[in-house]
Design a protein around this motif. Structure first.
Motif, mmCIF file in Angstrom:
data_model
loop_
_atom_site.group_PDB
_atom_site.id
_atom_site.type_symbol
_atom_site.label_atom_id
_atom_site.label_comp_id
_atom_site.label_asym_id
_atom_site.label_seq_id
_atom_site.Cartn_x
_atom_site.Cartn_y
_atom_site.Cartn_z
ATOM 1 N N GLY A 223 0.744 -1.334 -0.212
ATOM 2 C CA GLY A 223 -0.618 0.173 -0.554
ATOM 3 C C GLY A 223 1.163 1.276 0.027
ATOM 4 O O GLY A 223 0.839 2.765 -0.170
ATOM 5 N N PHE A 224 1.833 1.123 0.174
ATOM 6 C CA PHE A 224 2.871 2.683 0.951
ATOM 7 C C PHE A 224 3.522 2.843 -0.753
ATOM 8 O O PHE A 224 3.385 4.280 -0.928
ATOM 9 N N SER A 225 3.560 1.521 -1.488
ATOM 10 C CA SER A 225 4.071 1.001 -2.571
ATOM 11 C C SER A 225 2.985 1.921 -3.143
ATOM 12 O O SER A 225 3.427 3.441 -4.494
ATOM 13 N N LEU A 226 2.507 2.407 -3.778
ATOM 14 C CA LEU A 226 1.421 2.334 -4.403
ATOM 15 C C LEU A 226 0.832 3.475 -4.312
ATOM 16 O O LEU A 226 0.415 4.324 -4.882
ATOM 17 N N PHE A 227 0.882 3.842 -2.909
ATOM 18 C CA PHE A 227 0.244 5.193 -2.369
ATOM 19 C C PHE A 227 1.015 6.261 -3.059
ATOM 20 O O PHE A 227 0.293 7.488 -3.306
ATOM 21 N N GLN A 228 2.595 6.059 -2.790
ATOM 22 C CA GLN A 228 3.928 7.347 -3.587
ATOM 23 C C GLN A 228 3.247 7.118 -5.191
ATOM 24 O O GLN A 228 3.991 8.296 -5.638
ATOM 25 N N SER A 229 3.238 5.457 -5.704
ATOM 26 C CA SER A 229 3.464 6.069 -7.139
ATOM 27 C C SER A 229 2.475 6.427 -7.777
ATOM 28 O O SER A 229 2.445 7.516 -8.655
ATOM 29 N N LEU A 230 0.819 6.416 -7.006
ATOM 30 C CA LEU A 230 -0.421 6.856 -7.838
ATOM 31 C C LEU A 230 -0.353 8.683 -7.760
ATOM 32 O O LEU A 230 -0.598 9.299 -8.468
ATOM 33 N N ARG A 231 1.074 9.154 -6.315
ATOM 34 C CA ARG A 231 0.872 11.057 -6.005
ATOM 35 C C ARG A 231 1.507 11.246 -7.249
ATOM 36 O O ARG A 231 1.524 12.329 -7.810
ATOM 37 N N ALA A 232 3.127 10.246 -7.316
ATOM 38 C CA ALA A 232 3.679 11.133 -8.331
ATOM 39 C C ALA A 232 3.053 11.029 -9.816
ATOM 40 O O ALA A 232 3.169 11.742 -10.520
#
Length: 1359
Positions: A223-232
């Motif tokens: 989830g943390f990796s997905l959250f950062q990637s979606l924001r970027a």
């Protein structure tokens, strides 16, 4: 408090969504009726076993089944993939390749309340690969990273799985962010797990993740990796859309891919999370797997548990030991699809970007761009629930991660204990069931939690089952609890359960957040509503002696008693008091007390006694057990009830004050009243029309105690505060408190003293007093003298209250107290009541200022202050408004399209700008359809008594208008008034172009404007705003059809009928002519100075029409003349129904100059025109003259029997058509002599010899005219001698004596060309004489003319 279904959102355009998703397919039949769902819930055994002292209550409510709909239109939602954001602000509905996004919007309903709706925000096709379809979707809200966030999501990501194996991520607007191919197989289900605050210290904190199920694989994304990637990715999309900047590669995603082994088929799954076995289970598993001598690690390993359902076995349990396999790191391929940029980013690990230019039909290209798919790590099944014939359909994980509900194809719902791996409960009869969970915390205000605040809050778990085959929604208590609620709903609903909340939340960022989400929602496509299930915590309590459940039973019994309304007051008081005092929980007691106070069937005395008894009971209890909120509620409501009783008693008592002082004590108010009395009488007469209202909204209706309590609240400091609700309720409250005082039926001093001791602020009392005074204007005008005296007394007493006028107030400044009074008087539309109140308030303020000045200066000089100056201005403004409002209230003689009478106030006039007053009068002129000449006569001679008498009618309209013009000499000057009237008429015409009379009236008002500057500006604005668009459409339409268009074409292209179009073109000609005249006179006349009256100088608002007209630029005269020429041609073509292509009468320069801005300089036609073009122009003008001659002859025949009439000023019979044609001929380079000769011939042809002789004097080429008239003479004589039916013998003898040449010539004539062949012989004799005078003696036809003259003379002599 019971289980209930609450509607919290409405769906808009749901039928549009269905039509879009199923376009081109066999659509269901439209529904003819909408079933209304009646919600009910079943009462189970937990409520029926009470102690011996509690009476059993019979439930009267029975479940009513909804009438089943036989149409197929509501089933479409079952075939769609539907997902709802847990924040309920985004709904996704997808089918096949299409999807529709519905976003939350707020709107105001008819009752003035804000309600949330879901409206379509995006729709489109999501699939990009050939043949792929949407198979699963979820909406994941992303938490905001701002420190000021309170828990609302920053944005919502839509994750969509496809049958091709792709998983794509979109924004709420349908912009593609990421596209991923993790496994080459169909995506079966997408599920998400987000962070939850642990309720107990020993609970393992779960990580956020997104899980994707394939038929033989399971992928989990951190989830943390997905959250950062979606924001970027979202930031990159924003940059690309704004400036097309280069992409920044987002951070990689961490994911794991497991190959699910030893299971025939997987349909659904749930990721339970990380778990740790206890020591006993660790030893048991080690001994089973490794035997007697198996080694055991010191600490049990952490494992991720996954549960799948399908077949072979029915449910499978998988455990992946943490740390055994390295996660796969996949870099992000960002796909940006926007209007500005489309970029592709890829990496070796296999993220795939979206290329919109990809050829879907080329299989080799598709295979070439497909990324490498990472192999799955095999994961064996630990154990399962074998059932060879049973196939699982769905699994729903509970919020506590310990239970799961499973549905199968046998119509069963099974409850699984995930820790032990066993089925603990089963329900049958639920085919195609849909599941959801409710996690309900215990109420914080309960009695138990207040006594032991150190204990953690308890939570209850409920399973929600929706059975679509039966159309029922049930709520069951876990794990072995009863059914606590059942609702009859539709059979085509969708139960939406997310099971997660915001992505990107952790233990630090969630501190202080209040995340509001709906756990379970029911989507009904029939009613287009979203409803959530509300279950109170106490329904989970199995103890039949629970105080909370018992209190709810008492509350329900109390509600039943209040609804019945059949008891005597004494019995009702005793029953309700007993039930209220038996309730133990303070929250339930508060709810019961509020129900009592809001019930209209209970007398005030009963409410007072019950509230006093409850307050006494609370005061006798120990201090720790008493709820301070309940204590304050009882004391405040008791205080309000006592105030209500006192006011009601004083209003009904006969002890009233006597005011014998005359109005002279108010300081000369009698002179003011005498000055405005005539206007007040007229105002009362025009404003006395009856009105209709509901009984409960009538001002004289008695105010109930419940309404009184709802409009007054008690503050923390013990004072009372009025709550302004609707206008009717506010008026009713004011009438209850003050109207008896204003009528002299109640003691003013006692009422004011009671209100002051109650603690109500004087400012609110002043607002309430003035509101009832203004709203009951008709009653005030019936007895103004007594009401004014009482109002003065009330204002003085309120002004003397503490807190009204500050002691530090300087009389040389504006008082906030009196400014509040002036603000209310300035905002009201009740002008008469406002003026009377201003008279009284002015005197009260003057007395207050004088008393303060006397106490400070001890002088005999009169105090002069800014406050009194403000009152003088206010009184003058109100007098002006009263006269204006009286005029506006005058009803028109006949019904008009102007609508109801306008209402004005000081505020509306000031906000209307410098032209607000003139605008109101112009609307009145339009409403009364006052003729411009009549209005001009009134404005020009207001002092002439004869004019007054001639204009004065029964309602005194002219007198009111004259009086108003005297009060507004600047604002109602003739130029401004005619300009505004012109603009008002053209605005009304634009609303209904069929009413051509409105545009004609506008032209008449425009011609009466004497200032060429204002005339020029008005014409320019009218042309550019209202006329040029329709004018150009009419020109192109006539050019296209080449003749007068039919009514249908006119309405389609121009927006009006054919008759209205003719009148419109005539008005265009008049407008352009006025514009040219004004442009010529601008240089000779100085611009007028626009000003307003001194007391109205504070007007702030839009500029007046005259001011806008003065700001307009000058026009280009040749261009205006060019348009006027075209308008005249169009008007002539439509008036006489002639065939013509009007634009073809101009060259290319002339055509290009049309419909341009009149203020610009265009290249105009110059020099000699093409002879062929001039010939076509001449032909058209000749046809116009011929048509005019024929129309006036028809009119003369029709009017012969009716007597002489005045020739019309417009239409085809108007006398100015010949002069217009001659003027147009000069502009079109057509010889005017040709037009005059043709007109003379046409007049003789029509038999109008006298008019022809007048025109003949202006003809220059007499020879050609003589030859043409000789032909007409021959035709007339030929008709008399040869074609006439009653030929005489002398005529035959004359024909025999004629020379052979003349006889042959007469026989060659064709009298059928004459429209009037039978003309008296003396007219023909005069015509022959004229011909002989025109022809020279050496002319070839001169001798023929002499023979004709001789023949005519012989015939005349014989007659």
């Amino acid at each position: 408090m019971s289980c209930c279904l609450l509607e919290f959102c409405r769906l808009q355009e749901l039928k549009t969504v269905r039509d879009y998703l199923f376009h081109g397919q066999t659509e269901p039949v439209e529904k003819n009726q909408t079933a209304q769902n009646e919600l009910s819930w079943d009462t189970d055994d937990w409520e029926t076993a009470w102690e011996s002292g509690i009476n059993k209550e019979q439930e009267a409510t029975s479940a009513t089944l909804v009438e089943e709909s036989t149409e197929l239109s509501a089933r479409w939602l079952q075939d769609c993939v539907v997902s709802l954001s847990p924040c309920s602000d985004l709904l996704v509905v997808a089918h096949e390749q299409k999807a529709v996004f519905l976003s939350a919007k707020w709107r105001t309903d008819d009752g003035g309340r804000e309600e949330m709706t879901l409206a379509v925000s995006w729709s489109g096709v999501l699939s990009t690969e050939e043949g792929e379809r949407v198979s699963s979707t979820i909406c994941i809200p992303l938490a905001s990273q701002k420190r000021s966030s309170t828990g609302r999501p920053d944005w919502t990501c839509v994750v969509v799985g496809f049958t091709s194996g792709y998983v794509r991520f979109y924004t709420e607007n349908g912009v593609l962010l990421l596209a991923q191919l993790l496994h080459e197989d169909q995506v079966l289900r997408l599920k998400c797990r987000t962070y939850e605050i642990p309720r107990h210290p020993g609970v393992t904190e779960q990580h956020e993740e997104l899980s994707i199920l394939y038929p033989a694989a399971l992928v989990t994304i951190d989830g943390f990796s997905l959250f950062q990637s979606l924001r970027a990715c979202r930031n990159q999309v924003a940059r690309a859309a704004a400036a097309g900047s280069d992409a920044i590669q987002p951070p990689p995603l961490a994911y794991k891919k497991w190959g699910l082994q030893d299971m025939d088929s997987n349909v659904d799954h749930c990721s339970v999370g990380v778990m740790t076995l206890n020591v006993f289970d660790q030893m048991k598993n080690a001994s089973i797997l490794g035997g007697f001598n198996a080694s055991i690690k010191g600490s049990p390993p952490a494992m991720s548990q996954y549960v799948t359902v399908g077949s072979g076995p029915y449910a499978g349990f998988y455990y992946a030991v943490e740390g055994s396999t390295q996660p796969l790191l996949s870099h992000v391929a960002l796909a940006v699809a926007s209007k500005l940029t489309s970029a592709l980013f890829s990496a070796a690990s296999g993220w795939l970007g979206w290329n919109k230019n990809k050829n879907k039909n080329d299989d080799e290209t598709v295979q070439k761009h497909k990324p490498k798919v990472e192999p799955a790590t095999p994961l064996g099944i630990r154990f399962g629930l074998p059932d060879s014939r049973r196939h699982g359909e769905s699994i729903c994980l509970s919020p506590c991660n310990t239970l799961a509900g499973v549905t199968d194809d046998f119509g069963r719902v099974t409850l699984l204990d995930l820790n032990r791996g066993i089925a603990i409960r089963m329900w049958k009869g639920y085919r195609d069931a849909q599941l959801g969970w409710l996690h309900v915390p215990e109420e914080q205000v309960s009695r138990e939690s207040s006594l032991s605040t150190s204990l953690p809050r308890r939570h209850a778990l409920f399973l929600v089952i929706y059975a679509p085959r039966r159309g029922i929604l049930e709520v069951w208590a876990m794990q072995y609890g009863p059914r606590v609620g059942a609702f009859t709903v539709g059979k085509h609903c969708r139960l939406l359960y997310a099971g997660y909340r915001l992505l990107g939340v952790n233990s630090v960022t969630s501190q202080g957040w209040k995340i509001h989400t709906h756990q379970v929602c029911l989507l009904d496509p029939v009613t287009e509503a979203l409803r959530t299930v509300n279950v109170p915590f106490h329904l989970a309590l199995s103890d039949k002696k629970s105080e909370g459940a018992k209190d709810m039973h008492l509350l329900k019994k109390l509600t039943t008693i209040l609804k019945s309304g059949e008891m005597e007051p004494d019995i009702l008081e005793s029953e309700t008091k007993s039930l209220l005092l038996d309730i133990k929980h303070s929250s339930v007691q508060k709810q019961a007390l509020e129900s009592l106070l809001s019930n209209k069937n209970i007398p005030v005395s009963c409410l007072t006694n019950i509230t006093r008894a409850l307050l006494s009971t609370l005061q006798q209890q120990a201090g720790e057990e008493v709820d301070p909120v309940l204590m304050q509620l009882c004391s405040s409501q008791l205080k309000l009830l006592q105030l209500y009783t006192d006011i009601q008693r004083m209003n009904s008592s006969a002890d009233t004050e006597q005011h014998d002082e005359p109005l002279d004590s108010l300081g000369g108010i009698e002179s003011d009243l005498a000055r405005v009395t005539p206007t007040l009488e007229r105002y009362a007469k025009f404003n006395s029309r009856p009105s209709v209202c509901f009984v409960q909204d009538a001002p004289d209706a008695p105010l109930t105690a419940q309404a009184f309590l709802s409009q007054i609240e008690c503050t923390d400091d013990g004072h009372l505060k009025l709550i302004q609700c609707s206008e009717a309720e506010w008026k009713q409250l004011g009438s209850f408190i003050f109207w008896a005082c204003l009528c002299g039926k109640s003691s003013i001093h006692q009422i004011c003293d009671k209100l002051q001791r109650a603690g109500i602020s004087p400012q609110q009392l002043l607002s309430l007093l003035l509101n009832v005074w203004l709203q009951r204007e008709k009653d005030v005008l019936q007895t103004p003298t007594e009401c004014l005296r009482n109002l003065h007394a009330l204002l003085v007493l309120l002004s003397n209250m503490e807190g009204s006028i500050e002691e530090s107030w300087d009389p040389q400044s504006v008082s906030p107290w009196w400014q509040q009074c002036r603000n209310m008087l300035a905002q009201t539309h009740n002008s008469a009541a406002a003026l009377l109140a201003a008279f009284v308030a002015h005197r009260a303020a003057k007395a207050s200022i004088t008393s303060r000045a006397d106490s400070k200066l001890q002088s005999e000089w009169e105090a002069v202050s800014l406050e009194l100056e403000q009152w003088v201005v206010c009184v003058r403004q109100l007098e002006d408004v009263l006269v204006l409002q009286t005029l506006l209230l005058v009803p028109p003689i006949v019904a008009s399209a102007g609508g109801p009478a306008l209402l004005c106030s000081i505020k509306t006039l000031l906000e209307g700008g410098s032209g607000g007053i003139t605008d109101n009068v112009s609307k009145w002129v339009f409403r009364h359809n006052l003729a411009p000449e009549q209005l001009n006569e009134i404005l020009q001679k207001p002092e002439d008594e004869d004019v007054k008498e001639s204009q004065e009618n029964a309602d005194g309209t002219a007198g009111l208008l004259v009086a108003l013009c005297k009060r507004f000499p600047h604002s109602l000057s003739p130029n401004l008034l005619f300009a505004h009237c012109c603009w008002e008429y053209v605005v009304q015409w634009n609303k209904d172009p069929e009413e051509g009379v409105h545009l004609c009236r506008a032209m008449e008002h425009l011609k009466l404007v004497s200032s060429p500057h204002i005339q020029l500006g008005i014409c320019t604005m009218m042309w550019s705003t209202f006329l040029v668009k329709r004018f150009s459409a009419a020109a192109f339409l006539i050019e296209k059809v080449g003749k007068s268009p039919k009514d249908r074409l006119c309405r389609r292209d121009v927006g009006m009928g054919d008759k209205a179009l003719t009148s419109f073109l005539g008005c265009c000609v008049q407008l352009l002519q006025v514009l040219m005249e004004a442009d010529s006179a601008v240089a000779e006349v100085p611009p007028p100075e626009l000003s307003v009256e001194e007391v109205w100088c504070g007007a702030e608002g839009p500029a007046s029409i005259a001011e806008l007209a003065m700001e307009q630029k000058g026009v280009h005269y040749p261009l205006v003349q060019h348009h006027c020429l075209l308008a005249s041609l169009l008007h002539a073509a439509l008036t006489f129904s002639l065939k013509v292509k009007p634009l073809s009468l101009f060259d290319s320069k002339g055509k290009n100059a049309f419909f341009r801005d009149l203020t610009t300089i265009q290249l105009m036609p110059s020099g000699d025109m093409d002879p062929a073009l001039v010939l076509s122009r001449q032909e058209f003008l000749l046809r116009v003259l011929a048509a005019w001659v024929q129309s006036i002859d028809d009119a003369s025949v029709a009017d012969a029997s009716a007597g002489p009439r005045t020739p019309p000023s417009s239409g085809p019979r108007a006398e100015w058509w010949p002069s217009l044609c001659l003027e147009l001929g000069g502009l079109l380079q057509v010889s005017p002599d040709n037009l005059r000769r043709h007109l003379v011939c046409q007049l003789y042809n029509q038999g109008l010899d006298s008019q022809a002789e007048e025109v003949m004097l202006e003809v220059e080429d007499k020879d050609v005219l003589g030859s043409q008239l000789l032909m007409i003479t021959g035709q007339r004589l030929s008709y008399s001698l040869l074609r006439s039916q009653n030929q005489t013998q002398p005529a035959m003898e004359l024909l025999a004596r004629l020379p052979p040449t003349l006889c042959t010539w007469l026989k060659a004539m064709d009298p059928s060309e004459l429209r009037c062949p039978l003309v008296p012989l003396h007219q023909t004799s005069r015509l022959v004489g004229c011909v002989i005078e025109m022809l020279p003696e050496n002319h070839g036809q001169y001798s023929l003319a002499l023979h004709l003259l001789e023949a005519v003379d012989v015939l005349t002599a014989e007659d």
